[in-house]
Design an enzyme around this catalytic site. Structure first.
Site, PDB file in Angstrom:
ATOM      1  N   GLY A  60      11.845  25.657  48.679  1.00 20.08           N
ATOM      2  CA  GLY A  60      11.624  26.235  47.358  1.00 20.08           C
ATOM      3  C   GLY A  60      11.817  25.158  46.314  1.00 20.08           C
ATOM      4  N   CYS A  87      14.737  22.697  54.166  1.00 22.33           N
ATOM      5  CA  CYS A  87      14.707  22.104  52.821  1.00 22.33           C
ATOM      6  C   CYS A  87      15.598  22.909  51.860  1.00 22.33           C
ATOM      7  CB  CYS A  87      13.270  21.996  52.330  1.00 22.33           C
ATOM      8  SG  CYS A  87      13.124  20.922  50.907  1.00 22.33           S
ATOM      9  N   TYR A  88      15.029  23.631  50.890  1.00 21.43           N
ATOM     10  CA  TYR A  88      15.858  24.465  50.010  1.00 21.43           C
ATOM     11  C   TYR A  88      16.669  25.452  50.845  1.00 21.43           C
ATOM     12  CZ  TYR A  88      17.119  27.804  46.324  1.00 21.43           C
ATOM     13  OH  TYR A  88      17.805  28.629  45.464  1.00 21.43           O
ATOM     14  N   HIS A 175      10.662  18.959  56.627  1.00 24.09           N
ATOM     15  CA  HIS A 175       9.758  20.093  56.906  1.00 24.09           C
ATOM     16  C   HIS A 175       9.180  20.014  58.321  1.00 24.09           C
ATOM     17  CE1 HIS A 175       9.645  21.869  52.884  1.00 24.09           C
ATOM     18  NE2 HIS A 175       9.828  20.626  52.455  1.00 24.09           N
ATOM     19  N   GLU A 177       7.585  22.195  59.824  1.00 28.59           N
ATOM     20  CA  GLU A 177       6.389  23.040  59.954  1.00 28.59           C
ATOM     21  C   GLU A 177       5.088  22.303  59.670  1.00 28.59           C
ATOM     22  OE1 GLU A 177       8.646  23.054  57.608  1.00 28.59           O
ATOM     23  OE2 GLU A 177       7.946  23.830  55.685  1.00 28.59           O
ATOM     24  N   SER A 229     -19.572  41.455  53.259  1.00 27.13           N
ATOM     25  CA  SER A 229     -20.080  40.290  52.539  1.00 27.13           C
ATOM     26  C   SER A 229     -20.656  39.268  53.499  1.00 27.13           C
ATOM     27  CB  SER A 229     -18.944  39.652  51.746  1.00 27.13           C
ATOM     28  OG  SER A 229     -18.014  39.059  52.645  1.00 27.13           O
ATOM     29  N   VAL A 232     -15.784  35.950  56.890  1.00 24.55           N
ATOM     30  CA  VAL A 232     -15.042  36.186  58.135  1.00 24.55           C
ATOM     31  C   VAL A 232     -14.283  37.523  58.095  1.00 24.55           C
ATOM     32  CG1 VAL A 232     -13.292  35.251  59.696  1.00 24.55           C
ATOM     33  CG2 VAL A 232     -14.760  33.699  58.415  1.00 24.55           C
ATOM     34  N   ASP A 233     -13.559  37.766  57.000  1.00 21.71           N
ATOM     35  CA  ASP A 233     -12.676  38.932  56.975  1.00 21.71           C
ATOM     36  C   ASP A 233     -13.444  40.250  57.052  1.00 21.71           C
ATOM     37  OD1 ASP A 233     -10.887  36.926  56.600  1.00 21.71           O
ATOM     38  OD2 ASP A 233     -10.461  37.380  54.496  1.00 21.71           O
ATOM     39  N   LYS A 372      -5.371  34.237  58.752  1.00 23.67           N
ATOM     40  CA  LYS A 372      -6.795  33.892  58.909  1.00 23.67           C
ATOM     41  C   LYS A 372      -7.125  33.422  60.329  1.00 23.67           C
ATOM     42  CE  LYS A 372     -10.573  33.286  56.365  1.00 23.67           C
ATOM     43  NZ  LYS A 372     -10.994  34.227  55.324  1.00 23.67           N
TER      44      LYS A 372
END
Ligand code: XMP
Length: 514
Positions: A60, A87-88, A175, A177, A229, A232-233, A372
């Site tokens: 954060g 981190c934070y 980090h 990740e 549309s 993908v979603d 996603k």
């Protein structure tokens, strides 16, 4: 439909404002451990009720010792559930448990930093003693809380990791990740499987099964309408509902005429043959006439959004009474809108979203719990073709925001052809950028064609590499590829006379030109 459809072992990611929260949660799910993001303010009692097997505290942007910094319920550390602070999250753990956090020496550390790890710490089991890790902090732990041991350091940060094994509390200043940290995956493997004892019981097949069941229960024999549309979603959403409720779904595809080359036909080819009603509304002329004289980007977006709603409303009225509206809302949309309820209409869905009072008695969002990349996996499992599932993001307002100034049929045709060439040539590469396309800045320049003077459009080529589209770098495409794109556009696209390559990053530029 509820978000919490899947009853698996759960790891909670508590959000303290860091930009990597989704990366953490989706990375955990990739390891087949179900993960959800919750606000950092969640109480220890609420956590107890959710019964997670582990908790991650995100990074954060704040200083934990300053007024107004987001803190957490200290009871979290006494639940006996393993916690990993990042981190934070590390500074928070330290601060809440009686250690000291102060401004880091030399103003902090930013970027890839050599970091020494204590291999006695279970978090670092099987890892090298020294790794390169991504640091991004201006504060640091200067003394650990009682019961903790320091477990890592860098040249300027004496306590880059810490742990209290008896309370199963672990923390890293860097980090793990992000891919810029070596062996970051091992840290998550150690935390999830050794420390939290995860069995890796989450997989997407369970999600399909539960979603199908839940859709059948909610909708029964009623009809469902979806604004498709072709992104993908909404495509995956259609395929999932079709599986659950064959014959009950009607998809309305509003073709606004601002799609890429052959895109409308491709969408029709995929959905026209499935067990659903597919309606393609050819509204290109309507949209173009509304866009006539509109040059300002936000006005274009608004005009297209409003016209989309009008066309969709007319269609849905003509179809009679359909009680359910389906939407391709996904987990990041839910998180970004503050975890709000199912009634929220995805604001950037298709071209600007649908109004809340479109007259449906129920909204169903069967992808609400998925990231996603999970949506893509699900789409493949549901039999959608790769070119649809792996589609790059494409703005709802389509090519209208890739033509600067007024949108005309002539400009659209030039851009569609040039864009098809850009994508075709870049598609041949092994390592492709995350998004690549052509833009038409609307200016003409002088050239020679044969012995004649020509006055044709400039085409801009854009290709970016990015993790989240919040920031992006231009992709250094090989000159050979750029040369081929340029000569093909000049030779094959009537009306295009010059090709330029956009080498701007985001920030300061954006990915799209408008
Ligand atoms: P920018 O241009 O803001 O783009 O750097 C970031 C990502 O968002 C996409 N984008 C849009 N998507 N409607 C959308 O659905 C829009 O109006 C819109 N504008 C930008 C863009 O393609 C990129 O992936």
């Amino acid at each position: 439909m509820k978000t919490e459809q899947v009853k698996n072992e759960l790891v909670l990611v508590l959000d303290f404002g860091g930009q990597y929260k989704e990366l953490i949660a989706s990375g955990i799910r990739k390891k087949h451990v179900y993960s959800e993001i919750k606000p950092g303010s969640i109480s220890a009692q609420e956590i107890k009720e959710l019964a997670p097997i582990g908790i991650v505290l995100t990074g954060g942007p704040r200083s934990v010792y300053k007024t107004g910094a987001p803190l957490c319920d200290p009871g979290i550390f006494a639940l006996g559930i393993p916690v990993l602070g990042i981190c934070y999250g590390m500074q928070l753990m330290c601060h809440m448990l009686g250690g000291t956090v102060s401004p880091a020496k030399g103003g902090g550390e930013y970027g890839r930093t050599r970091t020494h790890l204590d291999s006695a710490c279970p978090l670092f089991k099987g890892m090298p003693e020294s790794i390169t890790a991504l640091m991004s902090h201006f504060d640091a732990v200067s003394s650990v809380p009682d019961g903790f041991k320091p477990a890592g350091k860098t040249r300027s940060c004496q306590i880059a990791a810490m742990y209290d094994q008896s309370r199963r509390l672990y923390a890293v200043q860097f980090h793990p990740e992000v891919k810029h940290t070596d062996s970051g995956e091992s840290i998550f493997d150690n935390f999830l499987f050794d420390i939290c004892g995860a069995s890796g019981d989450y997989n997407i097949d369970d999600y399909i099964e539960t979603a199908v069941e839940s859709l059948r229960k909610t909708v029964g024999k009623e009809k469902v309408l979806l604004a498709l549309s072709g992104g993908v979603d909404s495509s995956v959403c259609a395929a999932l509902i079709e599986k659950a409720l064959p014959g009950q779904l009607t998809c309305v595809f509003v073709d606004h005429g601002l799609m890429r080359k052959n895109e409308g036909d491709q969408i029709e080819a995929v959905f026209g043959s499935r067990a659903l009603d597919f309606i393609r509304v050819d509204a290109a002329d309507r949209f173009l006439s509304k866009l006539s004289g509109v040059t300002e980007p936000e006005k274009k977006r608004k005009t297209i959004g409003e016209e989309f709603i009008r066309v969709f409303e007319t269609q849905s009225r003509a179809l009679g009474d359909i009680p359910y509206l389906a939407q391709g809302t996904i987990y990041p949309d839910v998180i970004e809108s503050g975890g709000s309820s199912a009634a929220t209409i995805k604001s950037h869905h298709n071209v600007g979203g649908l109004p809340e009072n479109v007259g449906f008695s129920g909204i169903i969002e069967p992808l609400r719990g998925l990231f996603k990349d999970e949506v893509r996996v699900l789409g493949r499992k549901l039999g959608l073709p790769d070119y649809l599932v792996d589609r790059q993001p494409f703005p709802g307002p389509g090519l209208a925001v890739r033509i600067l100034g007024e949108v005309t049929y002539e400009k659209l045709e030039v851009l569609r052809e040039a864009d098809a060439i850009v994508r075709e040539e870049i598609d041949r590469l092994k390592n492709r950028p995350d998004q690549y396309f052509a833009v038409l800045p609307g200016i003409r320049t002088v050239g020679v064609v044969g012995d004649e003077r020509a006055y044709d459009y400039v085409i801009g080529v854009r290709a970016v590499t990015t993790a989240d589209f919040m920031t992006a770098e231009y992709t250094p495409l090989p000159h050979r590829v750029l040369g081929k794109i340029s000569s093909r556009i000049s030779n094959e696209v009537k009306g295009a006379g010059r090709v330029v390559y956009d080498i701007s990053g985001k920030p300061p530029a954006t990915v799209e030109w408008e």
